[in-house]
Design a protein around this motif. Sequence first.
Motif, PDB file in Angstrom:
ATOM      1  N   ASP A   1     -15.871 -22.632  95.855  1.00  0.00           N
ATOM      2  CA  ASP A   1     -16.981 -23.421  96.386  1.00  0.00           C
ATOM      3  C   ASP A   1     -16.446 -24.825  96.599  1.00  0.00           C
ATOM      4  OD1 ASP A   1     -19.257 -24.817  96.983  1.00  0.00           O
ATOM      5  OD2 ASP A   1     -20.417 -24.040  95.297  1.00  0.00           O
ATOM      6  N   MET A   2     -16.216 -25.187  97.837  1.00  0.00           N
ATOM      7  CA  MET A   2     -15.587 -26.471  98.151  1.00  0.00           C
ATOM      8  C   MET A   2     -16.424 -27.656  97.680  1.00  0.00           C
ATOM      9  SD  MET A   2     -12.713 -25.733  99.326  1.00  0.00           S
ATOM     10  CE  MET A   2     -12.273 -27.407  99.755  1.00  0.00           C
ATOM     11  N   ALA A   3     -17.733 -27.518  97.644  1.00  0.00           N
ATOM     12  CA  ALA A   3     -18.593 -28.629  97.238  1.00  0.00           C
ATOM     13  C   ALA A   3     -18.398 -28.997  95.769  1.00  0.00           C
ATOM     14  CB  ALA A   3     -20.051 -28.301  97.519  1.00  0.00           C
ATOM     15  N   GLU A   4     -17.844 -28.087  94.957  1.00  0.00           N
ATOM     16  CA  GLU A   4     -17.611 -28.401  93.547  1.00  0.00           C
ATOM     17  C   GLU A   4     -16.549 -29.481  93.379  1.00  0.00           C
ATOM     18  OE1 GLU A   4     -16.729 -24.846  91.371  1.00  0.00           O
ATOM     19  OE2 GLU A   4     -18.720 -24.006  91.704  1.00  0.00           O
ATOM     20  N   THR A   5     -15.568 -29.513  94.267  1.00  0.00           N
ATOM     21  CA  THR A   5     -14.497 -30.503  94.160  1.00  0.00           C
ATOM     22  C   THR A   5     -14.533 -31.545  95.271  1.00  0.00           C
ATOM     23  OG1 THR A   5     -13.019 -29.035  95.378  1.00  0.00           O
ATOM     24  CG2 THR A   5     -12.933 -28.930  92.961  1.00  0.00           C
ATOM     25  N   ASN A   6     -15.278 -31.276  96.332  1.00  0.00           N
ATOM     26  CA  ASN A   6     -15.362 -32.189  97.472  1.00  0.00           C
ATOM     27  C   ASN A   6     -16.824 -32.378  97.862  1.00  0.00           C
ATOM     28  OD1 ASN A   6     -12.398 -32.373  98.212  1.00  0.00           O
ATOM     29  ND2 ASN A   6     -12.725 -30.167  98.288  1.00  0.00           N
ATOM     30  N   PRO A   7     -17.476 -33.448  97.405  1.00  0.00           N
ATOM     31  CA  PRO A   7     -18.888 -33.650  97.719  1.00  0.00           C
ATOM     32  C   PRO A   7     -19.190 -33.632  99.213  1.00  0.00           C
ATOM     33  CG  PRO A   7     -18.147 -35.254  96.097  1.00  0.00           C
ATOM     34  CD  PRO A   7     -16.933 -34.514  96.565  1.00  0.00           C
ATOM     35  N   GLU A   8     -18.218 -34.033 100.051  1.00  0.00           N
ATOM     36  CA  GLU A   8     -18.445 -34.026 101.493  1.00  0.00           C
ATOM     37  C   GLU A   8     -18.526 -32.614 102.073  1.00  0.00           C
ATOM     38  OE1 GLU A   8     -13.962 -34.631 100.907  1.00  0.00           O
ATOM     39  OE2 GLU A   8     -15.773 -35.257  99.909  1.00  0.00           O
ATOM     40  N   ALA A   9     -18.206 -31.604 101.269  1.00  0.00           N
ATOM     41  CA  ALA A   9     -18.258 -30.217 101.713  1.00  0.00           C
ATOM     42  C   ALA A   9     -19.616 -29.577 101.450  1.00  0.00           C
ATOM     43  CB  ALA A   9     -17.164 -29.414 101.023  1.00  0.00           C
ATOM     44  N   GLU A  10     -20.564 -30.337 100.987  1.00  0.00           N
ATOM     45  CA  GLU A  10     -21.908 -29.806 100.704  1.00  0.00           C
ATOM     46  C   GLU A  10     -22.435 -29.067 101.930  1.00  0.00           C
ATOM     47  OE1 GLU A  10     -24.807 -28.630  98.432  1.00  0.00           O
ATOM     48  OE2 GLU A  10     -23.342 -30.047  97.666  1.00  0.00           O
ATOM     49  N   GLY A  11     -22.891 -27.864 101.730  1.00  0.00           N
ATOM     50  CA  GLY A  11     -23.450 -27.071 102.815  1.00  0.00           C
ATOM     51  C   GLY A  11     -22.450 -26.162 103.508  1.00  0.00           C
ATOM     52  N   LEU A  12     -21.145 -26.346 103.254  1.00  0.00           N
ATOM     53  CA  LEU A  12     -20.150 -25.455 103.849  1.00  0.00           C
ATOM     54  C   LEU A  12     -20.112 -24.142 103.061  1.00  0.00           C
ATOM     55  CD1 LEU A  12     -17.103 -27.808 104.563  1.00  0.00           C
ATOM     56  CD2 LEU A  12     -18.758 -26.906 106.185  1.00  0.00           C
ATOM     57  N   PRO A  13     -19.777 -23.047 103.739  1.00  0.00           N
ATOM     58  CA  PRO A  13     -19.661 -21.780 103.003  1.00  0.00           C
ATOM     59  C   PRO A  13     -18.457 -21.819 102.073  1.00  0.00           C
ATOM     60  CG  PRO A  13     -18.963 -21.529 105.279  1.00  0.00           C
ATOM     61  CD  PRO A  13     -19.507 -22.917 105.148  1.00  0.00           C
ATOM     62  N   ARG A  14     -18.420 -20.873 101.144  1.00  0.00           N
ATOM     63  CA  ARG A  14     -17.262 -20.796 100.265  1.00  0.00           C
ATOM     64  C   ARG A  14     -16.021 -20.526 101.107  1.00  0.00           C
ATOM     65  NH1 ARG A  14     -18.350 -17.179  95.123  1.00  0.00           N
ATOM     66  NH2 ARG A  14     -18.576 -15.561  96.666  1.00  0.00           N
ATOM     67  N   ALA A  15     -14.860 -20.896 100.579  1.00  0.00           N
ATOM     68  CA  ALA A  15     -13.606 -20.749 101.306  1.00  0.00           C
ATOM     69  C   ALA A  15     -12.648 -19.884 100.507  1.00  0.00           C
ATOM     70  CB  ALA A  15     -12.988 -22.122 101.546  1.00  0.00           C
ATOM     71  N   ILE A  16     -11.651 -19.365 101.185  1.00  0.00           N
ATOM     72  CA  ILE A  16     -10.598 -18.619 100.510  1.00  0.00           C
ATOM     73  C   ILE A  16      -9.485 -19.597 100.163  1.00  0.00           C
ATOM     74  CG2 ILE A  16      -8.782 -16.900 100.803  1.00  0.00           C
ATOM     75  CD1 ILE A  16     -10.714 -15.234 102.386  1.00  0.00           C
ATOM     76  N   ALA A  17      -9.115 -19.635  98.894  1.00  0.00           N
ATOM     77  CA  ALA A  17      -7.995 -20.461  98.446  1.00  0.00           C
ATOM     78  C   ALA A  17      -6.790 -19.552  98.275  1.00  0.00           C
ATOM     79  CB  ALA A  17      -8.335 -21.147  97.127  1.00  0.00           C
ATOM     80  N   ILE A  18      -5.718 -19.871  98.990  1.00  0.00           N
ATOM     81  CA  ILE A  18      -4.478 -19.111  98.877  1.00  0.00           C
ATOM     82  C   ILE A  18      -3.640 -19.763  97.786  1.00  0.00           C
ATOM     83  CG2 ILE A  18      -2.380 -18.374 100.084  1.00  0.00           C
ATOM     84  CD1 ILE A  18      -4.920 -17.144 101.277  1.00  0.00           C
ATOM     85  N   HIS A  19      -3.151 -18.957  96.850  1.00  0.00           N
ATOM     86  CA  HIS A  19      -2.371 -19.473  95.729  1.00  0.00           C
ATOM     87  C   HIS A  19      -0.884 -19.261  95.986  1.00  0.00           C
ATOM     88  CE1 HIS A  19      -6.019 -20.183  93.546  1.00  0.00           C
ATOM     89  NE2 HIS A  19      -6.383 -18.928  93.737  1.00  0.00           N
TER      90      HIS A  19
END
Length: 100
Positions: A16-34
């Motif tokens: 959930d990008m909004a957890e670490t980036n407040p400007e991402a509020e409202g964006l869908p979850r993203a895939i993080a590649i490790h």
Amino acid sequence: MANQRTWKVYDCDLVDMAETNPEAEGLPRAIAIHGERSLAEAEALPKGFVTKVLLDYDFSDDEQVLAFARRYGPVACPYGGAIFRTTMAIENPLCFVNTI
């Protein structure tokens, strides 16, 4: 000669990008590649992939999107620099957010 039916993919998770980036509020979850995790060998595309296997996934379900990415890797169009833009978006999901 290398096996042309397999390729390497990284492990990934949904974030959930909004957890670490407040400007991402409202964006869908993203895939993080490790990239720091070890590579895995992706499964070769089975016969009937587009007409059967692909249709069995519900891409409105985040968990099924994640399962697909873990099995086959991220999908990108090979034309017009789309692979580069897809890689950029995976590395920084906010890079294409409209700031107007």
